[in-house]
Design a protein around this motif. Structure first.
Motif, PDB file in Angstrom:
ATOM      1  N   GLY A 182       0.793  -1.223   0.000  1.00 17.32           N
ATOM      2  CA  GLY A 182       0.000   0.000   0.000  1.00 17.32           C
ATOM      3  C   GLY A 182       0.822   1.268   0.000  1.00 17.32           C
ATOM      4  N   ILE A 183       0.347   2.263  -0.750  1.00 19.30           N
ATOM      5  CA  ILE A 183       0.928   3.608  -0.780  1.00 19.30           C
ATOM      6  C   ILE A 183      -0.110   4.554  -0.196  1.00 19.30           C
ATOM      7  N   PRO A 184       0.172   5.206   0.931  1.00 16.29           N
ATOM      8  CA  PRO A 184      -0.840   6.072   1.553  1.00 16.29           C
ATOM      9  C   PRO A 184      -1.182   7.279   0.680  1.00 16.29           C
ATOM     10  N   VAL A 185      -2.475   7.466   0.434  1.00 17.01           N
ATOM     11  CA  VAL A 185      -2.984   8.668  -0.218  1.00 17.01           C
ATOM     12  C   VAL A 185      -4.170   9.152   0.623  1.00 17.01           C
ATOM     13  N   TYR A 186      -4.603  10.367   0.367  1.00 15.50           N
ATOM     14  CA  TYR A 186      -5.640  10.958   1.204  1.00 15.50           C
ATOM     15  C   TYR A 186      -6.716  11.571   0.325  1.00 15.50           C
ATOM     16  N   ASN A 187      -7.959  11.481   0.804  1.00 18.83           N
ATOM     17  CA  ASN A 187      -9.079  11.986   0.009  1.00 18.83           C
ATOM     18  C   ASN A 187      -9.012  13.501  -0.166  1.00 18.83           C
ATOM     19  N   LYS A 188      -8.465  14.183   0.819  1.00 19.66           N
ATOM     20  CA  LYS A 188      -8.304  15.619   0.691  1.00 19.66           C
ATOM     21  C   LYS A 188      -7.039  15.898  -0.112  1.00 19.66           C
ATOM     22  N   GLN A 189      -7.192  16.622  -1.193  1.00 19.22           N
ATOM     23  CA  GLN A 189      -6.037  16.918  -2.033  1.00 19.22           C
ATOM     24  C   GLN A 189      -5.151  17.953  -1.344  1.00 19.22           C
ATOM     25  N   GLY A 190      -3.858  17.875  -1.582  1.00 18.23           N
ATOM     26  CA  GLY A 190      -2.959  18.841  -0.979  1.00 18.23           C
ATOM     27  C   GLY A 190      -1.560  18.286  -0.844  1.00 18.23           C
ATOM     28  N   ALA A 191      -0.739  18.968  -0.050  1.00 12.97           N
ATOM     29  CA  ALA A 191       0.674  18.617   0.073  1.00 12.97           C
ATOM     30  C   ALA A 191       0.876  17.215   0.628  1.00 12.97           C
ATOM     31  N   GLU A 192      -0.057  16.740   1.459  1.00 10.85           N
ATOM     32  CA  GLU A 192       0.122  15.422   2.071  1.00 10.85           C
ATOM     33  C   GLU A 192       0.087  14.287   1.038  1.00 10.85           C
ATOM     34  N   ASN A 193      -0.418  14.570  -0.171  1.00  9.74           N
ATOM     35  CA  ASN A 193      -0.474  13.555  -1.217  1.00  9.74           C
ATOM     36  C   ASN A 193       0.741  13.557  -2.137  1.00  9.74           C
ATOM     37  N   LEU A 194       1.614  14.543  -1.997  1.00  6.99           N
ATOM     38  CA  LEU A 194       2.739  14.651  -2.927  1.00  6.99           C
ATOM     39  C   LEU A 194       3.645  13.431  -2.868  1.00  6.99           C
ATOM     40  N   ALA A 195       3.940  12.953  -1.663  1.00  4.76           N
ATOM     41  CA  ALA A 195       4.838  11.794  -1.525  1.00  4.76           C
ATOM     42  C   ALA A 195       4.223  10.557  -2.166  1.00  4.76           C
ATOM     43  N   GLY A 196       2.917  10.351  -1.965  1.00  8.38           N
ATOM     44  CA  GLY A 196       2.244   9.192  -2.542  1.00  8.38           C
ATOM     45  C   GLY A 196       2.214   9.236  -4.060  1.00  8.38           C
ATOM     46  N   ILE A 197       1.898  10.394  -4.617  1.00  9.68           N
ATOM     47  CA  ILE A 197       1.856  10.539  -6.077  1.00  9.68           C
ATOM     48  C   ILE A 197       3.249  10.349  -6.672  1.00  9.68           C
ATOM     49  N   LYS A 198       4.257  10.914  -6.013  1.00 10.08           N
ATOM     50  CA  LYS A 198       5.633  10.756  -6.492  1.00 10.08           C
ATOM     51  C   LYS A 198       6.034   9.291  -6.500  1.00 10.08           C
ATOM     52  N   ARG A 199       5.670   8.561  -5.453  1.00 10.66           N
ATOM     53  CA  ARG A 199       5.984   7.142  -5.377  1.00 10.66           C
ATOM     54  C   ARG A 199       5.282   6.366  -6.483  1.00 10.66           C
ATOM     55  N   CYS A 200       4.018   6.672  -6.744  1.00  9.47           N
ATOM     56  CA  CYS A 200       3.271   6.010  -7.822  1.00  9.47           C
ATOM     57  C   CYS A 200       3.924   6.247  -9.171  1.00  9.47           C
ATOM     58  N   LEU A 201       4.360   7.486  -9.416  1.00 11.20           N
ATOM     59  CA  LEU A 201       5.018   7.805 -10.685  1.00 11.20           C
ATOM     60  C   LEU A 201       6.323   7.029 -10.833  1.00 11.20           C
ATOM     61  N   GLU A 202       7.080   6.916  -9.748  1.00 11.67           N
ATOM     62  CA  GLU A 202       8.338   6.163  -9.776  1.00 11.67           C
ATOM     63  C   GLU A 202       8.084   4.694 -10.113  1.00 11.67           C
TER      64      GLU A 202
END
Length: 236
Positions: free
Chosen positions: A89-109
């Protein structure tokens, strides 16, 4: 090491063992596997009715899948084990914002490395209708990476009690019942036609819109495609 689905799966041994165990103990019926895209990396957008969905996906594809998971699941022991260990699992959050940057970056990698990334684009369990509202995460990731989205609709026979929006003990109960309750029962996994972001982009007159408007338009249209294709699968 040359790519094989088996060698990739074994990179997470607990997950590989559990996936194989589950595949042999359920009546898994897969429809539309010929629709999978030729490229190695892609995104799967899965409807979400029960906690068995990620395990059924793993048993279907027989590859290592990294799932974007609501970060709230990592606040309890079951979520950390089930989604962290068994589902990559890669943590993501329903509220968009800075807290999702790490998760999105990991998904892209991971997509760049040739893995599958799994999303539950409805964001929560949806049982009162065939398909719920589609959120933006999978569409955004597809646009940024260029990876196609494969819609996947799972029809599981046994579901646990509906836990509502709270992630806690009721959600754990639902997950345990659905995972083990479906042993020896039939699970139908339906794979839809892939959605290619490049095809969506071609349909938009880019000189006529600002960059921000263009991005929002592409994401909105990809979300609509996800909804339509999941609904088609639900009605089959």
């Amino acid at each position: 090491m040359p790519y094989t689905s088996q060698s990739e799966l074994l990179q997470n041994l607990p997950k590989a063992l559990f996936g194989q165990f589950y595949r042999y103990l359920v009546k898994l019926r897969i429809k539309g596997k010929s629709r999978l895209p030729n490229q190695k990396a892609f995104i799967i957008a899965i409807n979400h009715k029960t906690g068995v969905d990620p395990i059924a996906s793993l048993a279907t594809f027989k590859r290592r899948i990294f799932f974007a998971v609501d970060g709230g699941w990592f606040n309890n022991w079951f979520g950390r084990f089930f989604y962290g260990k068994l589902c990559d699992g890669i943590p993501v959050y329903n509220k968009q914002g800075a807290e999702n940057l790490a998760g999105i970056k990991r998904c892209l990698e991971l997509l760049k490395q040739g893995f599958i990334v799994g999303f539950f684009p409805e964001g929560t369990l949806v049982r009162n209708k065939p398909v719920g509202e589609i959120r933006s995460g999978a569409a955004y990731l597809s646009l940024k990476s260029g990876a196609p989205i494969v819609p996947v609709y799972i029809k599981a026979q046994i579901m646990g009690p509906y836990p509502g929006e709270e992630i806690g003990s009721a959600s754990i109960y639902e997950g345990v019942i659905s995972v083990f309750g479906n042993l020896f029962h039939k699970i139908v996994v339906m794979i839809g036609e892939p959605i290619f972001p490049q095809e969506i982009i071609k349909q938009i007159d880019t000189p006529a819109v600002q960059q921000y408007e263009f991005t929002e338009t592409v994401i909105r249209r990809i979300k609509q495609k996800i909804y339509e294709r999941l609904l088609e699968l639900a009605n089959q």
